[in-house]
Write a protein that holds these residues in place. Sequence first.
Motif, PDB file in Angstrom:
ATOM      1  N   MET A   1       4.687 -10.809   1.280  1.00  0.00           N
ATOM      2  CA  MET A   1       4.561  -9.404   0.518  1.00  0.00           C
ATOM      3  C   MET A   1       5.866  -9.668  -0.510  1.00  0.00           C
ATOM      4  O   MET A   1       6.824 -10.266  -0.657  1.00  0.00           O
ATOM      5  CB  MET A   1       5.214  -8.792   1.370  1.00  0.00           C
ATOM      6  N   THR A   2       5.489  -8.873  -1.744  1.00  0.00           N
ATOM      7  CA  THR A   2       6.493  -8.873  -2.599  1.00  0.00           C
ATOM      8  C   THR A   2       7.019  -7.557  -3.052  1.00  0.00           C
ATOM      9  O   THR A   2       6.158  -6.458  -2.594  1.00  0.00           O
ATOM     10  CB  THR A   2       5.715  -9.416  -4.276  1.00  0.00           C
ATOM     11  N   LEU A   3       8.194  -7.495  -3.517  1.00  0.00           N
ATOM     12  CA  LEU A   3       8.912  -6.218  -3.654  1.00  0.00           C
ATOM     13  C   LEU A   3       9.574  -6.207  -4.930  1.00  0.00           C
ATOM     14  O   LEU A   3      10.580  -7.189  -5.084  1.00  0.00           O
ATOM     15  CB  LEU A   3       9.912  -5.821  -2.250  1.00  0.00           C
ATOM     16  N   MET A   4       9.472  -5.146  -5.759  1.00  0.00           N
ATOM     17  CA  MET A   4      10.449  -4.879  -6.776  1.00  0.00           C
ATOM     18  C   MET A   4      11.416  -3.410  -6.693  1.00  0.00           C
ATOM     19  O   MET A   4      10.539  -2.593  -6.609  1.00  0.00           O
ATOM     20  CB  MET A   4       9.772  -4.999  -8.163  1.00  0.00           C
ATOM     21  N   VAL A   5      12.534  -3.646  -6.400  1.00  0.00           N
ATOM     22  CA  VAL A   5      13.167  -2.359  -5.949  1.00  0.00           C
ATOM     23  C   VAL A   5      14.398  -2.227  -6.901  1.00  0.00           C
ATOM     24  O   VAL A   5      14.942  -3.044  -7.518  1.00  0.00           O
ATOM     25  CB  VAL A   5      13.900  -2.607  -4.590  1.00  0.00           C
ATOM     26  N   ARG A   6      14.781  -0.929  -6.809  1.00  0.00           N
ATOM     27  CA  ARG A   6      15.913  -0.390  -7.675  1.00  0.00           C
ATOM     28  C   ARG A   6      16.553   1.009  -6.916  1.00  0.00           C
ATOM     29  O   ARG A   6      15.709   1.859  -6.908  1.00  0.00           O
ATOM     30  CB  ARG A   6      15.568  -0.114  -9.145  1.00  0.00           C
ATOM     31  N   ASP A   7      17.725   0.894  -6.241  1.00  0.00           N
ATOM     32  CA  ASP A   7      18.353   1.846  -5.725  1.00  0.00           C
ATOM     33  C   ASP A   7      17.528   2.729  -4.910  1.00  0.00           C
ATOM     34  O   ASP A   7      17.036   3.723  -4.861  1.00  0.00           O
ATOM     35  CB  ASP A   7      18.884   3.009  -7.032  1.00  0.00           C
ATOM     36  N   GLU A   8      17.090   2.004  -3.753  1.00  0.00           N
ATOM     37  CA  GLU A   8      16.384   2.447  -2.550  1.00  0.00           C
ATOM     38  C   GLU A   8      17.068   2.294  -1.315  1.00  0.00           C
ATOM     39  O   GLU A   8      16.328   1.942  -0.246  1.00  0.00           O
ATOM     40  CB  GLU A   8      15.030   1.771  -2.545  1.00  0.00           C
ATOM     41  N   ALA A   9      18.419   2.503  -1.392  1.00  0.00           N
ATOM     42  CA  ALA A   9      19.278   2.117  -0.170  1.00  0.00           C
ATOM     43  C   ALA A   9      19.117   3.024   1.102  1.00  0.00           C
ATOM     44  O   ALA A   9      19.252   2.786   2.087  1.00  0.00           O
ATOM     45  CB  ALA A   9      20.736   2.391  -0.417  1.00  0.00           C
ATOM     46  N   ASP A  10      18.202   4.263   0.808  1.00  0.00           N
ATOM     47  CA  ASP A  10      17.838   4.990   2.083  1.00  0.00           C
ATOM     48  C   ASP A  10      16.732   4.885   2.763  1.00  0.00           C
ATOM     49  O   ASP A  10      16.363   5.134   3.769  1.00  0.00           O
ATOM     50  CB  ASP A  10      17.782   6.670   1.517  1.00  0.00           C
ATOM     51  N   ILE A  11      16.037   3.686   2.180  1.00  0.00           N
ATOM     52  CA  ILE A  11      14.915   3.321   2.895  1.00  0.00           C
ATOM     53  C   ILE A  11      14.424   1.964   2.583  1.00  0.00           C
ATOM     54  O   ILE A  11      13.715   1.452   3.724  1.00  0.00           O
ATOM     55  CB  ILE A  11      13.518   4.265   2.016  1.00  0.00           C
ATOM     56  N   ILE A  12      15.036   1.165   2.080  1.00  0.00           N
ATOM     57  CA  ILE A  12      14.618  -0.451   1.933  1.00  0.00           C
ATOM     58  C   ILE A  12      14.842  -0.958   3.231  1.00  0.00           C
ATOM     59  O   ILE A  12      14.066  -1.943   3.514  1.00  0.00           O
ATOM     60  CB  ILE A  12      15.518  -1.027   0.868  1.00  0.00           C
ATOM     61  N   GLY A  13      15.953  -1.035   3.913  1.00  0.00           N
ATOM     62  CA  GLY A  13      16.247  -1.518   5.226  1.00  0.00           C
ATOM     63  C   GLY A  13      14.854  -1.135   6.072  1.00  0.00           C
ATOM     64  O   GLY A  13      14.698  -2.216   6.892  1.00  0.00           O
ATOM     65  N   SER A  14      14.709  -0.094   6.324  1.00  0.00           N
ATOM     66  CA  SER A  14      13.791   0.416   7.352  1.00  0.00           C
ATOM     67  C   SER A  14      12.338  -0.060   6.941  1.00  0.00           C
ATOM     68  O   SER A  14      11.593  -0.537   7.854  1.00  0.00           O
ATOM     69  CB  SER A  14      13.698   1.805   7.239  1.00  0.00           C
ATOM     70  N   MET A  15      11.928  -0.369   5.575  1.00  0.00           N
ATOM     71  CA  MET A  15      10.672  -0.794   5.109  1.00  0.00           C
ATOM     72  C   MET A  15      10.575  -2.041   5.464  1.00  0.00           C
ATOM     73  O   MET A  15       9.606  -2.586   6.108  1.00  0.00           O
ATOM     74  CB  MET A  15      10.558  -0.643   3.644  1.00  0.00           C
ATOM     75  N   ILE A  16      11.666  -3.173   5.143  1.00  0.00           N
ATOM     76  CA  ILE A  16      11.603  -4.406   5.392  1.00  0.00           C
ATOM     77  C   ILE A  16      11.763  -4.843   6.900  1.00  0.00           C
ATOM     78  O   ILE A  16      10.813  -5.623   7.292  1.00  0.00           O
ATOM     79  CB  ILE A  16      12.886  -5.107   4.785  1.00  0.00           C
ATOM     80  N   ASP A  17      12.456  -4.156   7.737  1.00  0.00           N
ATOM     81  CA  ASP A  17      12.188  -4.084   9.143  1.00  0.00           C
ATOM     82  C   ASP A  17      11.020  -3.953   9.596  1.00  0.00           C
ATOM     83  O   ASP A  17      10.213  -4.570  10.657  1.00  0.00           O
ATOM     84  CB  ASP A  17      13.175  -3.283   9.804  1.00  0.00           C
ATOM     85  N   HIS A  18      10.329  -2.810   9.221  1.00  0.00           N
ATOM     86  CA  HIS A  18       8.837  -2.591   9.587  1.00  0.00           C
ATOM     87  C   HIS A  18       7.883  -3.620   9.120  1.00  0.00           C
ATOM     88  O   HIS A  18       7.011  -4.309   9.846  1.00  0.00           O
ATOM     89  CB  HIS A  18       8.476  -1.173   8.811  1.00  0.00           C
ATOM     90  N   VAL A  24       4.798  -9.842   8.590  1.00  0.00           N
ATOM     91  CA  VAL A  24       4.803 -10.516   7.175  1.00  0.00           C
ATOM     92  C   VAL A  24       5.721 -11.794   7.238  1.00  0.00           C
ATOM     93  O   VAL A  24       6.571 -11.904   7.623  1.00  0.00           O
ATOM     94  CB  VAL A  24       5.237  -9.332   6.269  1.00  0.00           C
ATOM     95  N   ASP A  25       4.891 -12.874   6.677  1.00  0.00           N
ATOM     96  CA  ASP A  25       5.558 -14.252   6.676  1.00  0.00           C
ATOM     97  C   ASP A  25       6.853 -14.340   5.901  1.00  0.00           C
ATOM     98  O   ASP A  25       7.967 -14.695   6.290  1.00  0.00           O
ATOM     99  CB  ASP A  25       4.717 -15.493   6.444  1.00  0.00           C
ATOM    100  N   THR A  26       6.758 -13.910   4.651  1.00  0.00           N
ATOM    101  CA  THR A  26       7.601 -14.113   3.753  1.00  0.00           C
ATOM    102  C   THR A  26       7.621 -12.968   2.611  1.00  0.00           C
ATOM    103  O   THR A  26       6.756 -12.419   2.273  1.00  0.00           O
ATOM    104  CB  THR A  26       7.350 -15.527   2.693  1.00  0.00           C
ATOM    105  N   LEU A  27       8.922 -12.337   2.661  1.00  0.00           N
ATOM    106  CA  LEU A  27       9.258 -11.214   1.592  1.00  0.00           C
ATOM    107  C   LEU A  27       9.937 -11.907   0.270  1.00  0.00           C
ATOM    108  O   LEU A  27      11.009 -12.356   0.357  1.00  0.00           O
ATOM    109  CB  LEU A  27      10.118 -10.036   2.017  1.00  0.00           C
ATOM    110  N   ILE A  28       9.301 -11.655  -0.900  1.00  0.00           N
ATOM    111  CA  ILE A  28      10.046 -11.926  -2.110  1.00  0.00           C
ATOM    112  C   ILE A  28      10.569 -10.762  -2.704  1.00  0.00           C
ATOM    113  O   ILE A  28       9.642  -9.843  -2.791  1.00  0.00           O
ATOM    114  CB  ILE A  28       8.996 -12.718  -3.131  1.00  0.00           C
ATOM    115  N   VAL A  29      11.616 -10.601  -2.708  1.00  0.00           N
ATOM    116  CA  VAL A  29      12.082  -9.244  -3.354  1.00  0.00           C
ATOM    117  C   VAL A  29      13.136  -9.460  -4.569  1.00  0.00           C
ATOM    118  O   VAL A  29      13.997 -10.320  -4.545  1.00  0.00           O
ATOM    119  CB  VAL A  29      13.310  -8.613  -2.064  1.00  0.00           C
ATOM    120  N   THR A  30      12.879  -8.667  -5.575  1.00  0.00           N
ATOM    121  CA  THR A  30      13.581  -8.820  -6.867  1.00  0.00           C
ATOM    122  C   THR A  30      14.102  -7.388  -6.887  1.00  0.00           C
ATOM    123  O   THR A  30      13.617  -6.532  -6.959  1.00  0.00           O
ATOM    124  CB  THR A  30      12.583  -9.014  -8.121  1.00  0.00           C
TER     125      THR A  30
END
Length: 371
Positions: A1-18, A24-30
């Motif tokens: 899974m790829t993710l490009m994020v900016r100022d998502e502190a209210d949800i990013i942890g929940s989304m990655i945990d899910h 998902v084997d690998t998350l590439i996050v920018t």
Amino acid sequence: MTLMVRDEADIIGSMIDHSLAQGVDTLIVTDNGSIDGTVEILESYGDRIVLRHDPVQRKQQHSVVTGMARDAATEFGADWVINADADEFWLPTAGGATLREVFEQLPTELRTFQVEVVDMTGAPALRGSGLQRLVYRDTRPVARLNELGIHSHSTPDAVHIGSPDIEVAQGNHFVNLEQNGEVPAGLGIEVLHFPWRSWEQFEGKVAKAGRAYEANPVLRPSPNHHGMREYHRWAAGALKAYYVIRHPDRDELEAGIRDGVFVEDTRIASAVPSVVADEPLDDDDVTASRRWGPVLAASEAQSIGEIRARDARIDELLHYVDEGKQRIDGLIEDVRILNERIGTLQRSAAMRPVRRLLRAGKRVVVRVTKR
């Protein structure tokens, strides 16, 4: 899974945990220059994710995500790649299965396929992650969305096989592969989407996205692009009213539940905690927004309708101009041909005296010769 994020502190942890729990084997996050604590949350995952940084904020999502998607194939050997957003929770449509179990059964010969994105709704709030508040699938008719200033439901996302030559379009909705066949029955995937979690989150996202688009002279979003429409509303001081009215009030929600327009879906609410607790909007803000929001939306829709009618009239006039140009071009060609004929006639007329002299000389030569 790829993710490009900016100022998502209210949800990013929940989304990655899910996503990790879904296999998902690998998350590439920018990270795109976050300043709200998102970077610290990402760093806390250590080697469970591949963290990159691109602080340039010019809406270069296409190039960044394309790069991550290619690396998923070349560096990590991905069979399948999901290009997701921080507010998207990917799930199998069949209960009980995980994403990993579904993808293990999907034939890679499919190459790519579209995944429905379902917007989740509920009550508005001043702040809060909202995963336990936004528990209704929004299936309102597009006409109703238009009345609220929303152009349409979210566009489907594109899943694709790992490919070193993949191109991911801006928004992650399309790729440069063609689908080969249909997704087998029972192996469907969908996305539960939480784009309007709170007024605080929504306002920040709209302002940042609009400024990023303005900073990139290459990108030219269409007039219907949701981000730029919201940005213009924000600049005009009207965005909060639009934020509130897109969430159904109690009467609309109850009627929608009865009619099947709003369908409760608590899979995320029951499994994923909200990082930021909900805080309600001021009652006066809600009341004023619900009173004036529809008026603003109707006025905007009328203006957009007038602009579209004007544009249609301009297109019609341009069509007539084009027809007129073609006729003029035809007349110019006729004149050119006529001028050529006139020139030929003029040259022919100019040669007549010469021809007469030649004929007269020939007669003289004949007479002399006979003598």
